[in-house]
Design an enzyme around this catalytic site. Sequence first.
Site, PDB file in Angstrom:
ATOM      1  CB  SER A  20      17.998  23.234  13.526  1.00 51.71           C
ATOM      2  OG  SER A  20      17.625  24.398  14.232  1.00 51.71           O
TER       3      SER A  20
ATOM      4  CB  SER B 214      15.495  32.693  10.619  1.00 59.74           C
ATOM      5  OG  SER B 214      16.903  32.599  10.645  1.00 59.74           O
TER       6      SER B 214
END
Length: 627
Positions: free
Chosen positions: A179, A441
């Site tokens: 990611s 987030s």
Amino acid sequence: MSSSMGDDNGVNGDLNANSRHQSTGDQQLDKAVLQWLTWDKNLQTRAQVESLVAAGRVEDLRARLSSRMSFGTAGLRAPMGAGFNRINDLTVIQSTQGLYSYLCKYFADYSSRGLVVGFDTRGQEESGCSSQRLAKLTAAVMLSRDVPVHLFSTFVPTPYVPYAVKKLGAAAGVMITASHNPKEDNGYKVYWCNGAQISSPHDKGILQSIQEQLEPWSASCWEEELVESCSLSTDPLTQINSCYMDELTSLCFHRDLNRSCPLKFVHSSFHGVGHVFVQQAFKAFGFAPPIPVPEQKDPDPNFSSVRCPNPEEGESVLELSLLLAEQENARIVLATDPDADRLAVAEKSDRCGWKVFTGNELAALLGWWMFFNWKEAHPDPADTRSVYMLATTVSSKILQAFARIEGFHFEETLPGFKWIGNRIHELSKTGNSVLFAFEESIGFLCGSLVPEKDGVSAAVVVAEMAAYLHNNNLSLNQQLHNIYQTYGHHLSKTSYVICNDPLTIQKIFSRIRNFDGEASYPKTCGGVQIVHIRDVTTGYDSSQPDLRSVLPVTRSSQMITFTLQNGVVATLRTSGTEPKIKYYTEYCASPGNSEPSSLEEELRKITAALLEEFLEPEKNNLIRRCV
């Protein structure tokens, strides 16, 4: 969870028996070195271990070889390179063997359902280790056991893997990605047949299964060419991309407005997978394509133009996007992270530069937008009974405020989208639908197209919302303030400190649990009384009659939440993917109680006290976030 590599695991004798290699002076470590050199067929990672042995780098060898990776909030994630606790050819083969054995126990029809495999754009030259190669080795292990594999032929956004798992009826999926982590890292993310990331007991079961067969089964496991030659290997890219883009239009509510939208959008894909897919999503919604940031639109495993590939870091990493937007007179910047499962958004303000929205602020906007459009199509208030919104427990409580007034259901989960994904699946079985879900987030899911956060769909939904608001002479930021006027101001702060020493982290949280004597938590923070404490690590919750946490106990990570007398909620937790202690604070004001500057000051004081009193950064050598 890390486990010792001290046993023989099928390798007998010590390193002295192998005349080509000197001993490290530690018999257990010698066995681990020999084991590595016996099994690893990647010449580059073999050479890394051999050179460490030759240089007498015992501590480095021990760090790499004496423990194994475990499943965190995003699967297996670690630096690339040689070692049993790193991401490399051997550990990916071992993980896939374990996954195969576990899936065989669970699915009688596994050999017909098969596995979906996707990958991002990461790679490390010195380890001969790219996401694409690791995806092909994952496929090779399955193909060597006659299991069909749906391997994407090129890089894809992470949410494409769970989407494909559900669409193709596969038993599971694997995405090779780290990611938004630093360029040195990679990962192995596993999805269950329901499209959600694996959670307990499957994560522990797969780890156990990996341990039981660490030796690569055959030479076939190393043959990435198998994916080209084997008839059981298929490429789902065209079908899945087409289905995804078709289904994405269920989130499009104002196509005619989009076609004539005067707003310009800039998009950065942060050197990752997002460029092509976001362009297609805009086309599906009737928009002109967003303007790509030229330096960042093509894949680059070194993430050359950013100091870190995480758009959550805000203005400091969005510099090129904001510059381009100024040049092009674009009002909105959209940035997807390297695997396109997260989204950052910035808006040009008439008065003072750029406003970079936090994840919590974007969630307030997206939650409002999704319910606003749903309500247009469902005027009967009774329909809200089967509608849900979800958020992780460290995220803003703004959706709870919406639910209280609008009458739909709101639920919290533990941090990590795997909990949200699994809850979406459970709710769908009882005829309920999830309109919106998020984690602070910058992870958002609009609708329930896929049980995973999705930066591609979120980007185009934000674009449509901005176009609609612009048509009504409103900016995103103005609408955010309208939301706060209606539902109450929700001001939040989120940050972190870096701590590379697990023992220090243990010590910090142990001190908090014994702050005022043994088994006695702190009673105040910044001079304000603490009225409730929830410790998900131990299962304690002072607000419950039986003192037990409603959220599942998670002993493998640290998380303590404090509710203060003034309405501030503060949480300290360890990250599941990085060496960080994260801290979250939020002031939840009721509607009408809206003097933001005094709320802001109160929140700032509590946040500073949380950090200084409970984490003691200087004393514990913690590295503060660099903004």
